[in-house]
Write a protein that holds these residues in place. Structure first.
Motif, short mmCIF file in Angstrom:
data_model
loop_
_atom_site.label_atom_id
_atom_site.label_comp_id
_atom_site.label_asym_id
_atom_site.label_seq_id
_atom_site.Cartn_x
_atom_site.Cartn_y
_atom_site.Cartn_z
N GLY A 1 -2.99 -0.28 -7.40
CA GLY A 1 -4.18 -0.86 -6.79
C GLY A 1 -3.91 -1.43 -5.41
O GLY A 1 -4.71 -1.29 -4.48
N THR A 2 -2.75 -2.09 -5.26
CA THR A 2 -2.38 -2.63 -3.95
C THR A 2 -2.20 -1.51 -2.94
O THR A 2 -2.64 -1.60 -1.78
CB THR A 2 -1.10 -3.46 -4.06
OG1 THR A 2 -1.28 -4.50 -5.03
CG2 THR A 2 -0.72 -4.07 -2.73
N ALA A 3 -1.54 -0.41 -3.38
CA ALA A 3 -1.34 0.73 -2.49
C ALA A 3 -2.68 1.31 -2.04
O ALA A 3 -2.87 1.65 -0.87
CB ALA A 3 -0.51 1.80 -3.19
N LYS A 4 -3.63 1.42 -2.96
CA LYS A 4 -4.93 1.96 -2.61
C LYS A 4 -5.65 1.08 -1.60
O LYS A 4 -6.31 1.57 -0.67
CB LYS A 4 -5.79 2.14 -3.87
CG LYS A 4 -5.32 3.27 -4.78
CD LYS A 4 -6.23 3.39 -6.01
CE LYS A 4 -5.82 4.58 -6.88
NZ LYS A 4 -6.67 4.70 -8.08
N SER A 5 -5.53 -0.24 -1.77
CA SER A 5 -6.21 -1.15 -0.84
C SER A 5 -5.62 -1.04 0.56
O SER A 5 -6.35 -1.05 1.55
CB SER A 5 -6.11 -2.59 -1.35
OG SER A 5 -4.78 -3.08 -1.25
N LEU A 6 -4.29 -0.93 0.64
CA LEU A 6 -3.66 -0.80 1.96
C LEU A 6 -4.02 0.54 2.60
O LEU A 6 -4.25 0.62 3.82
CB LEU A 6 -2.15 -0.94 1.83
CG LEU A 6 -1.63 -2.34 1.50
CD1 LEU A 6 -0.12 -2.32 1.30
CD2 LEU A 6 -2.00 -3.34 2.58
N ALA A 7 -4.03 1.61 1.79
CA ALA A 7 -4.43 2.91 2.33
C ALA A 7 -5.84 2.85 2.89
O ALA A 7 -6.14 3.43 3.95
CB ALA A 7 -4.32 3.98 1.24
N TYR A 8 -6.71 2.12 2.20
CA TYR A 8 -8.09 1.99 2.68
C TYR A 8 -8.13 1.20 3.98
O TYR A 8 -8.83 1.58 4.94
CB TYR A 8 -8.93 1.30 1.61
CG TYR A 8 -10.35 1.03 2.02
CD1 TYR A 8 -10.74 -0.24 2.43
CD2 TYR A 8 -11.30 2.04 2.01
CE1 TYR A 8 -12.04 -0.50 2.82
CE2 TYR A 8 -12.61 1.79 2.39
CZ TYR A 8 -12.97 0.53 2.79
OH TYR A 8 -14.26 0.28 3.18
N GLY B 1 -1.35 6.50 2.23
CA GLY B 1 -2.04 7.56 1.49
C GLY B 1 -1.05 8.41 0.72
O GLY B 1 -1.30 8.79 -0.44
N GLU B 2 0.10 8.70 1.33
CA GLU B 2 1.13 9.47 0.63
C GLU B 2 1.73 8.65 -0.51
O GLU B 2 2.06 9.18 -1.57
CB GLU B 2 2.22 9.88 1.62
CG GLU B 2 1.75 10.85 2.69
CD GLU B 2 2.81 11.13 3.73
OE1 GLU B 2 3.13 12.31 3.93
OE2 GLU B 2 3.33 10.18 4.34
N VAL B 3 1.85 7.35 -0.30
CA VAL B 3 2.37 6.48 -1.36
C VAL B 3 1.47 6.52 -2.58
O VAL B 3 1.93 6.61 -3.73
CB VAL B 3 2.51 5.03 -0.84
CG1 VAL B 3 2.79 4.08 -1.98
CG2 VAL B 3 3.62 4.95 0.20
N VAL B 4 0.16 6.48 -2.35
CA VAL B 4 -0.80 6.55 -3.47
C VAL B 4 -0.62 7.87 -4.22
O VAL B 4 -0.58 7.89 -5.46
CB VAL B 4 -2.24 6.40 -2.96
CG1 VAL B 4 -3.24 6.68 -4.08
CG2 VAL B 4 -2.47 5.01 -2.39
N ASN B 5 -0.50 8.97 -3.49
CA ASN B 5 -0.32 10.28 -4.14
C ASN B 5 0.94 10.31 -4.98
O ASN B 5 0.96 10.83 -6.11
CB ASN B 5 -0.28 11.39 -3.09
CG ASN B 5 -1.61 11.59 -2.41
OD1 ASN B 5 -2.65 11.24 -2.97
ND2 ASN B 5 -1.60 12.12 -1.21
#
Length: 994
Positions: free
Chosen positions: A817-824, A974-978
């Motif tokens: 969830g943290t990764a997604k927020s930073l990607a956003y 974005g790559e981290v989320v993937n």
């Protein structure tokens, strides 16, 4: 090597090799292999050759193979015999190897000459591995070898022309699912003992070897899915033992050879997906043992001959995608064993023969896309069919009569019913809901009228419902929510009216919702925002009104959302898909506003609340008791009068401020609400430099019941580099968190401050703490955020917040969830700068919410030294480039902090821990443990082994990669989320990364 390869293959640069043997052990083994090859003749004289030849061959074979899973660990060159080795079977009398079966061992490497030492081997199977390279040796020359199976590898190149010159006693060979190319060698015809050939799914080209029909022992021939061409040669009638022939998915042309009728034992014929033409040869009627006949996707013409009924053992008959014409032969009714009949995409006319009622075992009937007319015969509904596909014909008749005959013999086995694009009329009968096993129902493109039956909600298993392009009216029944398995709902191009039912939220698996070109009214329900799997929604060309639910921005997988040509108003949701929505998807709504439709909204944010300048019951520097619930409309003359009096008012207020300041130490008037930090804020602004302005981004809440809480030191939630945070409650009972900024001297001008804060106020993401408003004076700035009740991640990890510690799943979800927020945020060109565990809050459902994002944007310039001094509590999270003025600060700073955070969450340790006589840096500790092969020991002891190592270890490796000293070596968020999603679900793509 790409960074995600590092995550899965276990290496970070040269510091972390995936597999390493000691240098001495490698050299010893290479020397042994070399010596064995050189001294083989000596061994043959001095030792028993029946043992050592096989040991020698297998050890040499193993030397060319990589064995990542250690399946061949029992293969020891010190053994006198290989008979106890995994995958090896010996003749009990002679102790010679007769079978080598290493299927699905994950082996890689090349097949070399070692196997030629196995002179008595009868079966060689290396299927389902990762073997590569070409076959340069002729395994067929092993005179006792009967079975070769090299299928499902990555072998390539042409087959040597002499591969089959000495076939010995070879009975079966499979090279299927590899990458072999070139022509099939002519020498294949010399293998007179061959009974089974499978060269399918390769890249063989050219024509069939001319002597292939001379293999009289052949029982099975599979050359499908290659690039073979030319005509199928004559002479096939000599194969008296042939049971199965598959030449499908090639480029063969011409006709089926007439001699095929001589293969009387044929059970299965597959000539599909070629360019064969002409009529079916009459000799095929002799193939009375045939059970499967597949001629799909060719160019056959003419009528299907009546003799087809002579093939009475047929279970599957597929003549689809040809140019057959005329009537479906009545003799098909003689095929009582038939289970699957597919004659779709031809030019059959008239109606289906009544004789087909005798096909009692028929399960699937596909007659779609022909020229059939008349009504659908009743026998279709009397059989226990699972699939009925009739789309794209000219079948007519009333749906009422159709279903009435069906209801007499209710078929609960029916799974697929497609009657689309015909000339059916009448209403959809309520009986349609009685088919409990129905998965797919398509009645689109007919002339159906009336309402959608409420009974459709009883179809609990229904995945796809398509009633589009009819003349249906009435409303969408609320019972539609009972179809809880729906994934696709298409009702477009009808005359449906009324509201979109709120019950649609019960269809939680819905991915596609198409309701366009109807007469739907009312608002778009917020219930749609609960459809978390929704990808495509089309509500265009209706009469929908009101504003769009803001919650729609939280739909994670939304790809298309078309609301054009309605009567919607207001601004669009902010965030997610709606940041990039196409203008064509919102056109035709005159009252919609925003940048997408190139129309300025009346206010950037909904009705900002501004303090009433005429209030007299306030003290400068305090929050107002009332937030302007009453609107005051003033004439121009009144405004002039007020302006003239303002000078006098300013003087009075100035004197009042001085008096209050003197009395502050002794007076505790309820009218003077003071922050524990010492700064005052007013209930209403004045016109001097200390006047305040309060703006809320949503609604018109009353602070009067919450402002007093700021007097209490106990309401302080915490302090950080940018200021202290307090909890208070609005008049409507909703709690909020108020951050009092302590960087006032650095804050931009009011205009710049408000512009930046309003930008941050538009940021909405399920893993970000929402900014709900602000308060401004020249000496005091407050930010009003949503209140998150679960406490900070720091307290959960290090202070034992709550009775239960965080489980692995909870930790993984927090990281993701943290990764997604930073990607956003990075997508919105916002850098966090201050990421740490105390700035990540946990809500009541365990979801992480990142706070303090973008606060550096409020400063007049981004000076890294000023900034770092304000966020000293982030020690250990700060990227090394903060120490170098010449290195540009980018989103990669956040990636570094995220990497540290990942290691903190997995290990349960702080980024920097001070011991009695040492300082332990978390990144260095984990990196050292990984080098020494004990990285699992780093996982938080509270988990006590209750974690999947296949997830935890890659997550820690990802954390180390994110903390690379060189910014360009760090991945994008974005790559981290993937990668995190691949770690959680490796079957969706890990194979491509390894």
């Amino acid at each position: 090597m790409h960074f995600w390869e590092v995550v899965f293959d276990g290496s970070i640069g040269s510091a972390f090799p995936l597999h390493s043997l000691s240098w001495r052990l490698q050299m010893k083994r290479l020397f042994c292999v070399f010596a064995l090859l050189l001294l083989a003749p000596i061994y043959a004289i001095s030792l028993n050759p029946s043992l050592n030849d096989d040991v020698l061959g297998l050890i040499v074979f193993k030397a060319d193979i990589q064995d990542p899973n250690g399946k061949l660990v029992s293969w020891n060159e010190e053994d006198d015999t290989p008979c106890n080795w995994v995958g090896v079977k010996c003749n009990p009398r002679s102790n010679r190897v007769i079978e080598l079966v290493l299927d699905d061992f994950s082996l890689s490497g090349r097949i070399r000459r070692g196997l030629l030492q196995l002179q008595f081997i009868q079966k060689l199977s290396l299927a389902k591995n990762n073997l590569t390279g070409s076959i340069s040796l002729s395994l067929a020359q092993l005179e006792n070898l009967r079975v070769i199976d090299l299928s499902e590898n990555s072998l390539s190149g042409p087959i040597p022309g002499d591969f089959f010159q000495q076939c010995g006693s070879l009975r079966s060979i499979s090279l299927a699912n590899n990458k072999f190319s070139g022509q099939i060698p002519d020498s294949l015809s010399s293998c007179s003992t061959l009974a089974a050939i499978n060269f399918s799914s390769n890249q063989f080209l050219g024509s069939l070897p001319p002597g292939i029909w001379s293999l009289l022992a052949l029982r099975s021939l599979d050359l499908s899915n290659n690039l073979l061409d030319g005509e199928i040669p004559e002479g096939i009638e000599g194969l008296n033992n042939l049971r199965t022939i598959n030449l499908g998915k090639n480029q063969f042309s011409g006709q089926i050879p007439d001699g095929i009728g001589g293969c009387l034992l044929l059970r299965s014929i597959d000539f599909s997906e070629n360019s064969l033409s002409g009529d079916l040869p009459t000799s095929m009627q002799k193939l009375t043992l045939c059970t499967d006949l597949n001629l799909r996707k060719n160019s056959f013409v003419g009528e299907v001959p009546e003799w087809i009924g002579e093939l009475k053992r047929l279970e599957t008959l597929d003549l689809s995608e040809n140019s057959f014409s005329g009537q479906v032969p009545t003799s098909i009714g003689q095929l009582q064993s038939l289970k699957v009949l597919n004659i779709s995409m031809n030019a059959f006319t008239e109606s289906l023969p009544e004789s087909m009622i005798n096909c009692k075992n028929l399960l699937a009937l596909d007659i779609s896309w022909n020229l059939l007319t008349g009504s659908l015969p009743s026998w279709v509904f009397e059989l226990d069919l699972q699939k009925v596909l009739l789309s794209g014909n000219k079948v007519s008749g009333s749906m009422d009569s159709l279903f009435s005959s069906w209801m007499e013999n209710l078929n609960q086995k029916l799974q697929v019913l497609d009657l689309s694009q015909n000339a059916l009329s009448g209403e959809i009968p309520s009986a349609v809901g009685n088919f409990s096993g129905l998965l797919f129902l398509n009645l689109s493109r007919n002339s159906l009228i009336g309402n959608i039956p409420a009974s459709i909600g009883e179809s609990k298993a229904l995945n796809i419902l398509d009633l589009s392009e009819n003349q249906l009216n009435g409303s969408i029944p609320s019972e539609i929510g009972g179809a809880v398995s729906l994934k696709e709902l298409r009702l477009e191009k009808n005359s449906l009216a009324g509201n979109i039912p709120l019950s649609i939220e019960n269809c939680s698996s819905l991915t596609s919702l198409i309701l366009s070109q109807n007469n739907l009214t009312g608002q778009i329900p917020a219930a749609i925002a609960k459809l978390n799997y929704l990808q495509t929604a089309d509500l265009s060309f209706n009469k929908l009104t009101g504003s769009l639910p803001k919650q729609l921005a939280n739909l994670p997988g939304l790809i298309s959302f078309n609301i054009s040509h309605n009567q919607l108003e207001g601004d669009l949701p902010v965030g997610g898909f709606f940041n990039t929505i196409s203008p064509s998807s919102v056109s035709g709504n005159p009252s919609l506003c925003g940048s997408v439709v190139n129309k300025t909204c009346r206010t950037v944010l909904p009705k900002p609340i501004v303090l009433n300048p005429n209030s007299s019951d306030s003290t400068p520097g305090t929050i107002p008791q009332n937030l302007g619930h009453k609107k005051i409309i003033l004439s121009i003359s009144a405004l002039i009068a007020i302006g003239a009096a303002a000078v006098i008012v300013i003087g009075v207020i100035a004197i009042t401020v001085l008096n209050l300041h003197v009395r502050a130490s002794t007076s505790r008037s309820a009218a003077a609400l003071t922050l524990s930090g010492g700064d005052d804020f007013s209930h209403s602004p004045t016109t001097d430099g200390n006047s305040g302005k309060l703006v809320m981004f949503s609604g018109d809440p009353d602070f009067s019941t919450g402002a007093h809480a700021l007097l209490n030191k106990d309401c302080e939630l915490g302090r950080g580099g940018f200021g202290a945070v307090y909890r208070t409650v609005l008049g409507d009972g909703r709690p909020v968190a108020i951050k009092k900024l302590t960087v006032s001297s650095l804050v931009k001008s009011q205009e710049d401050f408000e512009r930046e804060v309003k930008k941050l106020g538009k940021i909405r993401h399920q893993n970000l703490v929402a900014l709900e408003g602000y308060y401004w004076t020249s000496s005091l700035q407050l930010l009003i955020h949503e209140f998150v009740s679960g406490g900070s991640l720091y307290k959960h990890l290090h202070e034992g917040l709550g009775k239960n510690f965080l489980s692995w799943n909870e930790r993984f979800n927090i990281i993701l969830g943290t990764a997604k927020s930073l990607a956003y945020l990075h997508q919105m060109n916002i850098i966090h700068y201050n990421l740490k565990s105390s700035n990540i809050l946990i809500d009541g459902s365990g979801e992480p919410k990142v706070s303090d994002f973008g606060l550096a944007r409020l400063l007049p310039m981004l000076d890294r030294y000023v900034l770092s001094s304000k966020i000293q509590s982030a020690l250990g999270y700060m990227a090394p480039e903060f120490a170098c003025r010449t290195v540009k600060i980018t989103e990669k700073c956040d990636v570094y902090g995220f990497g540290v955070l990942v290691l903190e969450v997995v290990t349960g340790k702080r980024p920097v821990e001070y011991m009695e006589d040492d300082v332990v840096v978390l990144c260095d500790m984990v990196r050292g443990a990984l080098e020494e092969g004990r990285v699992e020991e780093c996982v938080d002891r509270k988990l006590q082994g209750n974690f999947p190592a296949e997830e935890a270890i890659p997550v820690m490796k990802l954390g180390l990669i994110c903390t690379s000293q060189v910014p360009s070596n760090r991945p994008d968020m974005g790559e981290v989320v993937n990668i995190l999603e691949l770690i959680r679900c490796p079957s969706e793509g890990q194979e491509e990364l390894v």
